[in-house]
Design an enzyme around this catalytic site. Sequence first.
Site, PDB file in Angstrom:
ATOM      1  N   ASP A 125       1.062  -0.933  -0.178  1.00  0.00           N
ATOM      2  CA  ASP A 125       0.276  -0.458   0.007  1.00  0.00           C
ATOM      3  C   ASP A 125       0.988   1.547   0.014  1.00  0.00           C
ATOM      4  O   ASP A 125       0.202   2.285  -0.922  1.00  0.00           O
ATOM      5  CB  ASP A 125      -1.173  -0.357   1.484  1.00  0.00           C
ATOM      6  CG  ASP A 125      -2.143   0.540   1.077  1.00  0.00           C
ATOM      7  OD1 ASP A 125      -2.824   1.157   0.013  1.00  0.00           O
ATOM      8  OD2 ASP A 125      -2.714   1.684   1.766  1.00  0.00           O
ATOM      9  N   CYS A 231     -11.050   4.160  -6.067  1.00  0.00           N
ATOM     10  CA  CYS A 231      -9.584   3.913  -4.802  1.00  0.00           C
ATOM     11  C   CYS A 231     -10.592   4.225  -3.792  1.00  0.00           C
ATOM     12  O   CYS A 231     -10.108   3.374  -3.129  1.00  0.00           O
ATOM     13  CB  CYS A 231      -8.367   3.806  -5.441  1.00  0.00           C
ATOM     14  SG  CYS A 231      -7.333   3.657  -3.830  1.00  0.00           S
ATOM     15  N   TYR A 235     -12.373   1.902  -0.563  1.00  0.00           N
ATOM     16  CA  TYR A 235     -12.126   2.032   1.216  1.00  0.00           C
ATOM     17  C   TYR A 235     -12.798   2.590   1.225  1.00  0.00           C
ATOM     18  O   TYR A 235     -12.828   1.958   2.952  1.00  0.00           O
ATOM     19  CB  TYR A 235     -10.741   2.738   0.310  1.00  0.00           C
ATOM     20  CG  TYR A 235      -9.211   1.795   0.531  1.00  0.00           C
ATOM     21  CD1 TYR A 235      -8.593   1.494   1.719  1.00  0.00           C
ATOM     22  CD2 TYR A 235      -9.357   1.940  -0.533  1.00  0.00           C
ATOM     23  CE1 TYR A 235      -7.365   1.071   1.377  1.00  0.00           C
ATOM     24  CE2 TYR A 235      -7.893   1.390  -1.108  1.00  0.00           C
ATOM     25  CZ  TYR A 235      -6.960   0.619   0.229  1.00  0.00           C
ATOM     26  OH  TYR A 235      -6.126  -0.387   0.279  1.00  0.00           O
ATOM     27  N   TYR A 262     -10.264   4.234   7.639  1.00  0.00           N
ATOM     28  CA  TYR A 262     -11.152   4.432   6.513  1.00  0.00           C
ATOM     29  C   TYR A 262     -12.955   4.402   6.583  1.00  0.00           C
ATOM     30  O   TYR A 262     -13.304   4.837   5.808  1.00  0.00           O
ATOM     31  CB  TYR A 262     -10.753   2.905   5.593  1.00  0.00           C
ATOM     32  CG  TYR A 262      -9.763   3.207   5.360  1.00  0.00           C
ATOM     33  CD1 TYR A 262      -9.028   4.279   3.817  1.00  0.00           C
ATOM     34  CD2 TYR A 262      -8.196   2.230   5.927  1.00  0.00           C
ATOM     35  CE1 TYR A 262      -7.609   4.338   3.902  1.00  0.00           C
ATOM     36  CE2 TYR A 262      -7.265   2.177   5.598  1.00  0.00           C
ATOM     37  CZ  TYR A 262      -6.572   3.267   4.679  1.00  0.00           C
ATOM     38  OH  TYR A 262      -5.352   3.564   3.823  1.00  0.00           O
ATOM     39  N   GLU A 304      -7.585  -2.256  -8.376  1.00  0.00           N
ATOM     40  CA  GLU A 304      -7.502  -2.396  -7.416  1.00  0.00           C
ATOM     41  C   GLU A 304      -7.856  -3.422  -6.642  1.00  0.00           C
ATOM     42  O   GLU A 304      -7.776  -4.321  -5.498  1.00  0.00           O
ATOM     43  CB  GLU A 304      -8.472  -1.474  -6.797  1.00  0.00           C
ATOM     44  CG  GLU A 304      -8.958  -0.984  -5.234  1.00  0.00           C
ATOM     45  CD  GLU A 304      -7.986  -0.187  -4.935  1.00  0.00           C
ATOM     46  OE1 GLU A 304      -7.111  -0.661  -4.013  1.00  0.00           O
ATOM     47  OE2 GLU A 304      -7.516   0.606  -5.289  1.00  0.00           O
TER      48      GLU A 304
END
Length: 632
Positions: A125, A231, A235, A262, A304
């Site tokens: 990440d 993305c 998340y 998140y 992703e």
Amino acid sequence: MRHLLTSRSSPIKTPLSLSFKTLCSFSPPPRPPFSLSSSSSSSPFSLLCSFKSSSMATAPPPPSRSATPPIGAAVAIANNEVGISRRLWNKVKRESIFCLFTPFVICLASGNLRIDAFRHYLSQDVHFLKAFAQAYEMAEEYADDDEGKVAISELRKGVLEELKLHDSFAQEWGPDFGKEVPPNSATIKYRDFLLATASGKVEGLKGPGKLATPFEKTKIAAYTLGAMTPCMRLYAFLGEEIQALLDPDDSLHPYKRWIDNYSSPSFQACALQIEELLEKLSASLTGEELGIIEKLYQQAMRLEINFFLAQTVVQPTVAPLSKHLNPSEQRLVLFSDFDLTCTVVDSSAILAEIAIVTAPKSDQNAPETQIARMSSADLKNTWGVLSRQYTEEYEQCIENVLASKKEGEFSYEALHQALELLSEFENKANARVIESGVLKGINLDDIKKAGERIILQDGCTSFFQKLVQSDNLDVNVHVLSYCWCGDLIRSTFLSGGLHALDIHANEFSYEGSISTGEIIKKVESPIDKVEKFSEIMMESGDDKQKLSVYIGDSVGDLLCLLKADIGIVFGSSSSLRRLGSHFGVSFVPLFPGLVKKQKECVEGSSFKWKAEPGVLYTTSNWAEIHAFILGQ
């Protein structure tokens, strides 16, 4: 005969506006799933057969598990009534389910993900976030106004803060965390795709050195955000879904900081901010340019998901189910109901419509060589009477069952006994249909033509196609249905190239190719279904271990759902839930159920996939079923 109910409580309505010949030759664009109700003003057959342009229609992607609207409701809004960000997210929402159900995310949500797997994910990440920061910097340069530049700059600062959060994990998990780990192939693919897009290397666009106008530069900024927005939204989606499962008082979850980050209002605001900025930058783009953004958005979403699938998880996991089954030793036996589990509209509505629209008018006489049948007007009236009578008696039968003593704990025996009463009712209702003559004179070709045009639930066809084509799985697939006409079911699945499904349903009796009005009775009731289920399981007679999965949506499926190793309730039938709860059945949403089951997955101990007695999993879409059983 539960089919005469629509939405489980309303009689069918069959106002006629098109001839059957017209219906069977008409192929307008696919429409979203439709739920019939007593106020329906359109023919159920014409609604169902607002057909697919190819073998199966593709309805819009499903919403979140917790969402209440029907699948595709958001996407049904015209494009000019919903922003591009929301429209694109709705189009890829099905893919977000596959990400949620990856072994990595399920293990992380359960709290038993190995720390080395989480460290490896964070190391990947970091590469990902550095590329994000660089792409933001390039997009800021291309933005054509100060407001846009400031907004992109703020988003870039958010990524830098996220990188600081990753650095802080080193203090929590030791010095080894900070070691540089090379990016894996999935990380490289997304990174290279993102930076290429931010550099203006987009198909159909001039090279970055030839951008002559501010508008051309703004397009690159819009394209870059189109490749980044999914993305951020993904998340935010994962954070919210996982956070909803945590006990607010539980501070011991090892990945609580990640989940809190998140799911936090600040990160949700960042996801909304980039979506709003994408709206602003794309406002002046042409339809062709908006199409480029859509392609970039979808490609970014695929990359992703591949990023999450590429995360190394070597511990035992509950999903995908197929990975637990060694085809040389084990067999998956999967059962599914048909009406409203696989289909959007109940098959009885289709058969009623075929009968009515192909019947002679009241002033017409059928040739002597044909089976005598009622006029279309008489058929319509008779169907109405049968439907109302069925609805009233069905609801009364359910209320009579619910009036019995409520079970404190799950009792399969008590439920079985109660459903014997419902089975008697179903048998009598079918006898009334046969006696009425409403099923006389239907042409087999018309039935097959209608079956070919039945719209299935979004993702249903692709699930079965991938299931039966799997080389790494020994699987038998059975469809158990109350449907009066097995030919209708067979033609539906055959139009999707599905030849390997075993269909267990009632059958029409024919003289030549014309129905006599009689039904060859095979599966009429809940008791018939569970007896057929048990018979099939017994007949799979070899030394292989068998794991059974049953998918159904109605009261008639309850006994089979509970008899199977894994029972999955599709949809939201209130009568099924009321009746099940009355006899101690627990209903658990599929993803939370898998997370709970994952907590029981202890390394070194044997794990068998068997739901607790009286526990059924629930879902509102086939994407979750696909992700759970097969993975992506």
